[in-house]
Design a protein around this motif. Structure first.
Motif, short mmCIF file in Angstrom:
data_model
loop_
_atom_site.label_atom_id
_atom_site.label_comp_id
_atom_site.label_asym_id
_atom_site.label_seq_id
_atom_site.Cartn_x
_atom_site.Cartn_y
_atom_site.Cartn_z
N GLY A 35 0.83 -1.22 0.00
CA GLY A 35 0.00 0.00 0.00
C GLY A 35 0.85 1.25 0.00
N GLY A 36 0.54 2.19 -0.89
CA GLY A 36 1.32 3.41 -1.00
C GLY A 36 0.86 4.50 -0.05
N ASP A 37 1.67 5.55 0.06
CA ASP A 37 1.37 6.68 0.94
C ASP A 37 0.41 7.66 0.28
N GLY A 38 -0.31 8.38 1.10
CA GLY A 38 -1.20 9.42 0.59
C GLY A 38 -0.42 10.66 0.19
N GLY A 39 -1.01 11.46 -0.67
CA GLY A 39 -0.36 12.69 -1.12
C GLY A 39 -0.54 13.83 -0.14
N ARG A 40 0.33 14.82 -0.23
CA ARG A 40 0.25 15.99 0.65
C ARG A 40 -0.90 16.89 0.24
N GLY A 41 -1.58 17.47 1.21
CA GLY A 41 -2.65 18.43 0.93
C GLY A 41 -2.08 19.77 0.50
N GLY A 42 -2.82 20.52 -0.28
CA GLY A 42 -2.35 21.82 -0.75
C GLY A 42 -2.26 22.85 0.37
N SER A 43 -1.20 23.63 0.37
CA SER A 43 -1.03 24.71 1.35
C SER A 43 -1.62 26.00 0.79
N VAL A 44 -1.83 26.98 1.66
CA VAL A 44 -2.36 28.28 1.25
C VAL A 44 -1.25 29.32 1.37
N TYR A 45 -0.93 29.96 0.26
CA TYR A 45 0.10 31.00 0.22
C TYR A 45 -0.53 32.33 -0.17
N PHE A 46 0.00 33.42 0.40
CA PHE A 46 -0.40 34.76 -0.01
C PHE A 46 0.75 35.41 -0.77
N VAL A 47 0.41 36.08 -1.87
CA VAL A 47 1.41 36.72 -2.71
C VAL A 47 0.98 38.15 -3.01
N ALA A 48 1.95 39.09 -2.95
CA ALA A 48 1.65 40.48 -3.28
C ALA A 48 1.49 40.63 -4.79
N ASP A 49 0.45 41.33 -5.20
CA ASP A 49 0.16 41.56 -6.62
C ASP A 49 -0.01 43.07 -6.83
N LYS A 80 -1.27 11.48 -5.43
CA LYS A 80 -0.80 12.76 -5.97
C LYS A 80 -0.98 13.88 -4.94
N SER A 81 0.06 14.66 -4.76
CA SER A 81 -0.05 15.82 -3.86
C SER A 81 -0.88 16.91 -4.52
N ALA A 82 -1.66 17.61 -3.72
CA ALA A 82 -2.54 18.65 -4.25
C ALA A 82 -1.75 19.93 -4.54
N PRO A 83 -2.18 20.71 -5.52
CA PRO A 83 -1.50 21.98 -5.80
C PRO A 83 -1.76 22.98 -4.67
N ASP A 84 -0.81 23.86 -4.45
CA ASP A 84 -0.99 24.90 -3.43
C ASP A 84 -1.98 25.95 -3.93
N LEU A 85 -2.71 26.53 -3.00
CA LEU A 85 -3.64 27.62 -3.31
C LEU A 85 -2.90 28.94 -3.16
N ILE A 86 -2.76 29.67 -4.26
CA ILE A 86 -2.07 30.96 -4.24
C ILE A 86 -3.11 32.08 -4.22
N MET A 87 -3.12 32.86 -3.16
CA MET A 87 -4.08 33.96 -3.02
C MET A 87 -3.34 35.28 -3.24
N ARG A 88 -3.81 36.05 -4.20
CA ARG A 88 -3.14 37.32 -4.56
C ARG A 88 -3.85 38.48 -3.87
N VAL A 89 -3.05 39.31 -3.21
CA VAL A 89 -3.59 40.45 -2.46
C VAL A 89 -2.75 41.68 -2.80
N PRO A 90 -3.27 42.89 -2.57
CA PRO A 90 -2.47 44.10 -2.81
C PRO A 90 -1.23 44.13 -1.91
N ARG A 91 -0.16 44.67 -2.44
CA ARG A 91 1.05 44.83 -1.62
C ARG A 91 0.74 45.74 -0.44
N GLY A 92 1.16 45.33 0.74
CA GLY A 92 0.88 46.10 1.94
C GLY A 92 -0.25 45.52 2.77
#
Length: 423
Positions: A35-49, A80-92
Motif C-alpha cells: 500500500g502506497g502513501d497518501g499525497g500531501r494536501g495543498g497549502s495556502v500561500y499569499f502573494v503580493a500583486d 498525488k499531492s494537491a497543488p498549493d492555493l495561491i491567493m493574490r492580495v495588494p502589496r501592503g
C-alpha cells in the motif's frame, strides 16, 4: 468601491490516506503489503500583486479551501499531492488572526508567504510490516490541513502621507508633483479612497506619496470618511500636513493644524509623533496675517514650514525637495513583523496527556491525539488491534487506567470504541 478590510476563512488541504494493499502476482506467493502513501494536501500561500489596489476580491467570497491530497494505491504508488492555493492580495496587506488579533504576515515583499500548511499524507501498510507482523491490514490516515479565520487589512506602502481637512488642496498637490490623476473638485470629500503617486526629484531619486481622504474633527472616533483610511498613514515615514491659509471657509489655519494633530493622537500616539512638514496652501489668496501666525506656531514647534499654491505649482518643487531630504534621514517604510504563535498552541500539538473519568461502571478515556490514532486502526483485524494495544501501552494509557482504578472485566470506552479491560 474601495475595500481595504476583509474577514475570510482559509483551509489548507488534508493529506491523503495511506492505502491497505497486498502484492498479487502469478507465481509470487505471499507478495506482502504494498500500500502506497497518501499525497500531501495543498497549502495556502499569499502573494503580493501590484495590479491589485483593493481587497474587493474578498467582498463576496469569504471562504477559500485548497485541495486535498489523493489517497495512496497499490504497488507502493503514492497519491498525488494537491497543488498549493495561491491567493493574490495588494502589496501592503497585513494578515492577522481574526480571533486573537495576532499578526501572521505582512504581504509587502515579492516572496510568497505560507499562511496555512497542508496536511501530510498517511503511510501505506507497507510501512508497518515487521518480521512478526508480515501482513498489516491497516494504514495511517492523512493529517488535516490548517484551518483559520483571518482578517485582511490593506495598509498602503507609501513614504509620505498627505493629511489635512477636506478641500485644502491635497489632491491638487499630488497631481502636480506626480503622474497621479485624482478627482479634483471644489467640494468636500472629493477623494473617497487613497491615491498613490510617485514623485520624481532627480533622474534616479524619488518617493511614493499617498493622498489620504480628508480628515475632520472627530475622525479618530469614527466621524467622516478619513477615519477609515487612517490605517494607510501608519506606514508613512513622513507626513505632509496641508493647511488652507486662505480662510475662505471661515476656519482658522492654526486651529485646523491643531485639530488634525489631535485626531492623529487620538487614533495612535505613535502616529502623532511621526515627523511632519507643513504646507500652507492657497497662499496667493491668503491674508498675510494667517500665514504669519501659522508659520510662527509651526516653526515654534520645530516643524518645517513651506508656502505653496498647488494649482500653479508655486513652491511645490521646493516642498518636494525638502521632503526628499527629510526622507533620507528617516528609517525605511514600516513593516509589521509576524507575532509568535501562543506557546499554548505549540504545547497542544505535542500533548500526549490522557484524561480518565468514570461514569457508572465504565472508564472513559479522553485524548485528542488518540482519536487521530484510532482513525488508522482496523478493529476487525487482529494485527491492527495488536498495533493499537502497543500504542496504548507505549503512550501510558494503560498505566493511567490502572491508576484510575480499572479492574479486570471493567468496561473501557475510547470515543466510540468499547472493550473489556484484560491484563
Amino acid at each position: 468601491m474601495f475595500i481595504d478590510k476583509a474577514d475570510i476563512h482559509v483551509k489548507a488541504g488534508d493529506g491523503g490516506n495511506g492505502a491497505v494493499s497486498f502484492h498479487r502476482e502469478k507465481y509470487v506467493a505471499a507478495g506482502g503489503p504494498d500500500g502506497g502513501d497518501g499525497g500531501r494536501g495543498g497549502s495556502v500561500y499569499f502573494v503580493a500583486d501590484d495590479t491589485l489596489s483593493t481587497l474587493s476580491d474578498f467582498r463576496y467570497k469569504h471562504s477559500f479551501e485548497a485541495q486535498n491530497g489523493q489517497p495512496g494505491s497499490s504497488k507502493r504508488c503514492s497519491g498525488k499531492s494537491a497543488p498549493d492555493l495561491i491567493m493574490r492580495v495588494p502589496r501592503g496587506t497585513v494578515v492577522s488572526d481574526r480571533e486573537t488579533g495576532r499578526i501572521i504576515a505582512d504581504i509587502s515583499s515579492d516572496d510568497p508567504v505560507l499562511i496555512a500548511k497542508g496536511g501530510n499524507g498517511g503511510w501505506g501498510n507497507c510501512h508497518f510490516a515487521t518480521p512478526t507482523r508480515q501482513a498489516p491490514r491497516f494504514a495511517k490516515p492523512g493529517t488535516p490541513g490548517d484551518s483559520m479565520d483571518l482578517t485582511l487589512e490593506l495598509k498602503l506602502l507609501a513614504d509620505v502621507g498627505l493629511i489635512g481637512f477636506p478641500n485644502v488642496g491635497k489632491s491638487t498637490l499630488i497631481s502636480v508633483l506626480s503622474e497621479a490623476k485624482p478627482k479634483i473638485a471644489n467640494y468636500h470629500f472629493t477623494t473617497l479612497s487613497p491615491v498613490l503617486g510617485v514623485v520624481r526629484v532627480e533622474d534616479h531619486a524619488g518617493f511614493v506619496m499617498a493622498d489620504i481622504p480628508g480628515l475632520i474633527e472627530g475622525a479618530g472616533d469614527g466621524a467622516g470618511l478619513g477615519h477609515e483610511f487612517l490605517r494607510h498613514v501608519e506606514r508613512c515615514r513622513l507626513l505632509v500636513h496641508v493647511v488652507d491659509v486662505s480662510g475662505f471657509e471661515g476656519r482658522d489655519p492654526v486651529d485646523d493644524f491643531e485639530k488634525i494633530n489631535a485626531e492623529l493622537a487620538k487614533y495612535s500616539e505613535e502616529l502623532a509623533k511621526r515627523p511632519q512638514i507643513v504646507a500652507a496652501n492657497k497662499c496667493d489668496m491668503a491674508p498675510e496675517e494667517n500665514i504669519k501666525r501659522l508659520r510662527e506656531h509651526v516653526e515654534g514647534m520645530g516643524i518645517a514650514f513651506y508656502e505653496i499654491c498647488a494649482p500653479i505649482g508655486q513652491g511645490t518643487k521646493e516642498l518636494a525637495y525638502a521632503v526628499w531630504q527629510a526622507l533620507s534621514q528617516l528609517p525605511p517604510v514600516k513593516t509589521y513583523e509576524p507575532e509568535p504563535e501562543p506557546v499554548k498552541q505549540y504545547i497542544d500539538r505535542r500533548d500526549k496527556s490522557v484524561k480518565i473519568r468514570k461514569e457508572g461502571d465504565a472508564f472513559i478515556v479522553e485524548a485528542e491525539w488518540l482519536g487521530k490514532v484510532m482513525r488508522s486502526v482496523n478493529f476487525d483485524d487482529r494485527e491492527s488491534l495488536q498495533y493499537f494495544e502497543s500504542v496504548l501501552l507505549g503512550s501510558g494509557v494503560i498505566k493511567a487506567l490502572e491508576k484510575a482504578g480499572v479492574a479486570e472485566g471493567d468496561t473501557v470506552i475510547i470515543y466510540d470504541f468499547e472493550f473489556e479491560f484484560r491484563y
